[in-house]
Design a protein around this motif. Structure first.
Motif, short mmCIF file in Angstrom:
data_model
loop_
_atom_site.label_atom_id
_atom_site.label_comp_id
_atom_site.label_asym_id
_atom_site.label_seq_id
_atom_site.Cartn_x
_atom_site.Cartn_y
_atom_site.Cartn_z
N VAL A 128 -2.41 -11.04 -1.32
CA VAL A 128 -2.87 -9.94 -0.48
C VAL A 128 -1.73 -9.49 0.43
O VAL A 128 -1.11 -10.32 1.08
CB VAL A 128 -4.09 -10.35 0.38
CG1 VAL A 128 -4.52 -9.21 1.29
CG2 VAL A 128 -5.24 -10.79 -0.51
N VAL A 130 -0.76 -6.72 3.50
CA VAL A 130 -1.17 -5.67 4.44
C VAL A 130 0.02 -4.73 4.58
O VAL A 130 1.07 -5.13 5.06
CB VAL A 130 -1.57 -6.26 5.81
CG1 VAL A 130 -1.93 -5.14 6.77
CG2 VAL A 130 -2.73 -7.23 5.65
N ASP A 233 -10.70 1.67 5.74
CA ASP A 233 -9.70 0.74 5.22
C ASP A 233 -9.53 1.07 3.74
O ASP A 233 -10.51 1.19 3.01
CB ASP A 233 -10.16 -0.72 5.33
CG ASP A 233 -10.28 -1.16 6.79
OD1 ASP A 233 -11.12 -2.04 7.07
OD2 ASP A 233 -9.56 -0.62 7.65
N LYS A 235 -7.98 0.01 0.03
CA LYS A 235 -7.48 -1.13 -0.74
C LYS A 235 -7.01 -0.63 -2.11
O LYS A 235 -7.70 0.13 -2.78
CB LYS A 235 -8.58 -2.17 -0.95
CG LYS A 235 -9.06 -2.80 0.34
CD LYS A 235 -10.07 -3.91 0.06
CE LYS A 235 -10.62 -4.43 1.38
NZ LYS A 235 -11.54 -5.54 1.22
N GLU A 242 -3.62 -7.40 -4.05
CA GLU A 242 -4.42 -6.47 -3.25
C GLU A 242 -3.53 -5.95 -2.13
O GLU A 242 -2.97 -6.72 -1.35
CB GLU A 242 -5.64 -7.18 -2.66
CG GLU A 242 -6.51 -6.31 -1.78
CD GLU A 242 -7.75 -7.04 -1.28
OE1 GLU A 242 -8.43 -7.69 -2.08
OE2 GLU A 242 -8.02 -6.95 -0.07
N GLN A 244 -3.55 -3.69 1.28
CA GLN A 244 -4.50 -3.15 2.26
C GLN A 244 -3.78 -2.17 3.18
O GLN A 244 -2.73 -2.47 3.73
CB GLN A 244 -5.09 -4.29 3.09
CG GLN A 244 -5.93 -5.25 2.30
CD GLN A 244 -6.46 -6.40 3.16
OE1 GLN A 244 -6.17 -6.48 4.35
NE2 GLN A 244 -7.24 -7.28 2.56
N ASN A 246 -4.94 -0.45 6.49
CA ASN A 246 -6.11 -0.57 7.37
C ASN A 246 -6.15 0.50 8.46
O ASN A 246 -5.13 1.03 8.88
CB ASN A 246 -6.12 -1.96 8.02
CG ASN A 246 -6.31 -3.05 6.97
OD1 ASN A 246 -7.02 -2.85 5.99
ND2 ASN A 246 -5.69 -4.19 7.16
#
Lengths: 250, 252
Positions: A128, A130, A233, A235, A242, A244, A246
């Protein structure tokens, strides 16, 4: 002293600019004026004192930031650092180095194992990331004055592209008025840096619910229509990754 | 007794025997020599044969060192993993910017691990990968600490304050925490004295981020008429802070 003599000396602003090597009209006077040079020296000492105390005063220590980057921090402190990193380019740079560093070590391990003639499943779970909003500081997309004082959610009202960095991937987002749905918005995105972008799907989430979904085409483009103004958000989902983005304020 | 040799400072070498003069050795536990031997085999299997393993013997070696304060185990860890850490240092993207030798950061990485890895934390790791990941974090932070010192040098800031000295003792760590809190208090107090968003932006980007007015103008051209305006704002800020007796006392 006559008025004309009194006005010859440089102002503090001019002295500060001279100290920084900026070209200006008063440079010649300052270079030959002892009084101005003494004032410049005093300003420089004052500045060094301030900067010595304040440089990165709001930043977490290198070790704490590294713990955060490696996922070893939990709870409130983790959130505090996350909020700080969102507005601090120096900490963001260090985190980017840390990701690059950790990734290079992963690659090293994979190469070592594959060279040994065994295929190993390196990723046992989805990674993941961000994404970082990289043109936030340049005043794009309605940030307002100063990174530290930007209001919480990222704004897209002025419709300039928002650029995000997610390790080896980049994402560009633009928002428009949706011509088919008055009062609603259209999100247009582009995923760069992936050889098979069509393996990604896009989801928009609001308050823990997925409110829209689409796919990325083979050129990296994606569009989501009919979006009410809100904070979302986003994705980007891949079988093993993944990404993200946000708090997008549409 | 373990010496960590460093070409850098008269504070070194640090002798590890001051951690504990003795350890409570449980006769039923394997010796650190046995564990070191088994750990070396596990490491070889991982990097050369591609065998994925939780590294139980390597994990136990670290637990011996951290939980049981076994000097022999620490020495074995340093011997076993020192070359690996050096390889990590050489791969770090900021390493070349620090101006320091790789061996210095190897020492710093293990010292940081020694200081930060408590027995409680160690118990949370159930395989060697986790501990090595933590050692990578220690390596990275050692390099970044030096980079931050270098940044200050490049900005021609006074580097004498304790904040950027090497973390060699727990007392120094405590001093660093107090220093960091104090600097943050001064920053917060100074910001309260600024009048508007423009002043706050200029102040933050010059004194906290170390940017030049010209760079600020490049990034925020729509906010300012010219670079001169930024210098005028800077002049006003400095004059106001200079006149503020309470703030000057805080900074004294």
């Amino acid at each position: 002293m006559t008025n004309s003599k009194r006005t010859l000396h440089a102002s503090d602003a001019e002295l500060l600019a001279w100290l920084d090597g900026e070209q200006q009209e008063s440079a010649q006077h300052i270079a030959s004026c002892e009084e101005c040079q003494q004032r410049a020296l005093a300003l420089r000492i004052e500045e060094r004192r301030l900067q010595g105390m304040l440089f990165r005063a709001a930043c977490p220590s290198a070790f704490e930031l590294a713990e955060y980057g490696a996922g070893f921090l939990l709870g409130q402190r983790r959130q505090e650092i996350e909020n700080h990193v969102a507005v601090c380019p120096l900490c963001s740079q260090e985190l980017a180095w840390q990701r690059q560093f950790m990734r290079s070590l992963e690659v090293q391990s994979v190469v070592a194992r594959e060279t040994a003639g065994r295929l190993q499943e390196v990723r046992e779970s989805i990674r993941v990331i961000v994404a970082r909003w990289i043109n936030q500081a340049t005043g794009n997309a309605g940030v307002g004055l100063g990174m530290q004082f930007a209001m919480g959610a990222m704004r897209g009202q002025d419709k300039r592209p928002m650029l995000f960095d997610a390790d080896e991937l980049q994402v560009t987002l633009e928002f428009y008025e949706d011509p088919q749905h008055p009062g609603k918005h259209q999100l247009v995105g582009l995923l760069i840096g992936e050889q098979s972008p069509e393996r990604f799907k896009v989801q928009l989430w609001q308050d823990d619910a997925c409110v829209a979904e689409t796919t990325v085409d083979d050129l990296g483009n994606f569009i989501v229509n009919d979006l009410p103004p809100a904070v979302y958000d986003l994705k980007l989902l891949h079988p093993k990754l993944e990404v993200q983005l946000n708090a997008l304020d549409i | 007794m373990l010496y960590l040799k460093s070409p850098f400072s008269p504070h070194f070498p640090i002798t590890m025997h001051r951690i504990h003069a003795f350890s409570m050795i449980d006769d039923s536990r394997p010796s650190s020599e046995q564990l070191a031997e088994e750990c070396a085999k596990e490491t070889h299997q991982f990097f050369h044969d591609g065998k994925v393993t939780t590294g139980p013997n390597c994990l136990q070696l670290f637990q011996q060192a951290i939980i049981h304060k076994d000097e022999g185990a620490w020495e074995a860890i340093y011997q076993q993993f020192g070359p690996l850490v050096k390889g990590w240092v050489l791969k770090h993207p900021a390493f070349s910017k620090t101006g320091e030798a790789a061996d210095y950061f190897v020492n710093m990485a293990f010292m940081r691990l020694w200081g930060a890895m408590t027995p409680e934390k160690c118990m949370n790791f159930d395989d060697i990968k986790g501990i090595l990941s933590y050692l990578q974090t220690c390596t990275h932070s050692a390099i970044i600490d030096q980079w931050r010192s270098r940044q200050k040098e490049l900005l021609d800031i006074d580097t004498q304050d304790v904040q950027y000295r090497i973390e060699t003792k727990r007392e120094l760590i405590s001093q660093q925490i107090h220093q960091a809190l104090y600097c943050k208090q001064v920053l917060d107090a100074a910001v309260l004295r600024l009048k508007n968003d423009k002043e706050r932006l200029v102040f933050h980007e010059i004194y906290v981020l170390g940017m030049k007015p010209n760079d600020i103008y490049q990034q925020h051209a729509e906010e300012f008429e010219s670079v001169k305006e930024i210098y005028r704002i800077k002049e006003n800020i400095l004059a106001r802070l200079r006149r503020d007796k309470e703030l000057q006392q805080m900074m004294a």
